[in-house]
Design a protein around this motif. Structure first.
Motif, PDB file in Angstrom:
ATOM      1  N   MET A  11       0.776  -1.152  -0.200  1.00  0.00           N
ATOM      2  CA  MET A  11       0.433  -0.015   0.311  1.00  0.00           C
ATOM      3  C   MET A  11       0.830   1.237  -0.331  1.00  0.00           C
ATOM      4  O   MET A  11       1.057   1.987  -0.288  1.00  0.00           O
ATOM      5  N   ASP A  12       2.068   0.884   0.338  1.00  0.00           N
ATOM      6  CA  ASP A  12       2.931   2.357   0.868  1.00  0.00           C
ATOM      7  C   ASP A  12       3.389   2.770  -0.553  1.00  0.00           C
ATOM      8  O   ASP A  12       3.618   3.930  -1.039  1.00  0.00           O
ATOM      9  N   GLN A  13       3.808   1.768  -1.025  1.00  0.00           N
ATOM     10  CA  GLN A  13       4.456   1.710  -2.542  1.00  0.00           C
ATOM     11  C   GLN A  13       3.031   2.202  -3.659  1.00  0.00           C
ATOM     12  O   GLN A  13       3.840   3.500  -4.413  1.00  0.00           O
ATOM     13  N   LYS A  58       0.325   4.155  -3.028  1.00  0.00           N
ATOM     14  CA  LYS A  58       0.761   5.680  -1.655  1.00  0.00           C
ATOM     15  C   LYS A  58       1.828   6.947  -2.486  1.00  0.00           C
ATOM     16  O   LYS A  58       1.484   7.555  -3.099  1.00  0.00           O
ATOM     17  N   ASN A  59       3.260   6.444  -2.024  1.00  0.00           N
ATOM     18  CA  ASN A  59       4.352   6.972  -2.797  1.00  0.00           C
ATOM     19  C   ASN A  59       4.613   6.766  -4.132  1.00  0.00           C
ATOM     20  O   ASN A  59       4.153   8.562  -4.610  1.00  0.00           O
TER      21      ASN A  59
END
Length: 186
Positions: free
Chosen positions: A1-3, A5-6
């Motif tokens: 999920m962070d990937q 978002k980034n």
């Protein structure tokens, strides 16, 4: 999920920077053009863009949005969307081409007929990029998209300025617009 978002945040940053730089260049271009073109030149192009914008509304039937939001899409569906976009755009171009002499008479500017006929070519030119644009957005390739948009504005400004300098009047706006839309599709 962070990937994800980034990637989204980076993409939005590129889009913002590209659009901001393009707006600044466009603003400077407008200031220079204001010295080279007359209010009548801008008025003719404004009439053209209102008509093309209105008819273009019917050209936006949601094919790009359907491609972006569909979970799975096959090559056959993409080809169908492409063909449908070109078919609809060609029909709208033909209708506006045939109506352009009447519209020019209605507004009282004979030059509008030719301008409308040329600018309405962007219906077909734009249809060629409907599927690729949607795929770029679907793949979240915002950096590429921002680069294309920036180069498109830069090209439009250069073409318009050069042609206005050479005395093409309202046609400099027409050819700048055509050049930008053609670049975008290519």
């Amino acid at each position: 999920m962070d990937q994800l978002k980034n990637k989204t945040l980076k993409g939005l940053m590129y889009l913002g920077m590209g659009k901001g730089a393009a707006k600044l260049i466009s603003f400077v271009n407008t200031l220079i053009l204001a010295r080279l073109l007359t209010p009548e030149d801008y008025g003719l192009m404004a009439i053209v863009m209102v008509i093309v914008g209105f008819i273009g509304f019917f050209n936006e039937i949601g094919l790009g949005a359907a491609i972006k939001h569909r979970a799975e899409i096959s090559a056959q569906e993409l080809n169908g969307a492409f063909c449908l976009a070109v078919l609809i755009s060609s029909a709208l171009y033909g209708a506006l081409y045939l109506a352009s002499p009447w519209l020019a008479g209605y507004f009282g500017y004979a030059e509008l007929a030719g301008m409308l006929a040329v600018v309405s070519l962007t219906f077909i030119i734009g249809a060629l990029s409907t599927v690729p644009d949607a795929l770029l957005a679907r793949e979240m390739r915002f950096k590429v998209y921002a680069g294309i948009e920036f180069a498109m504005i830069l090209l439009q400004c250069v073409v318009t300025l050069v042609l206005a300098w050479l005395g093409f009047k309202a046609w400099s706006l027409v050819w700048g617009f055509i050049a930008a839309q053609s670049f975008r599709s290519i």
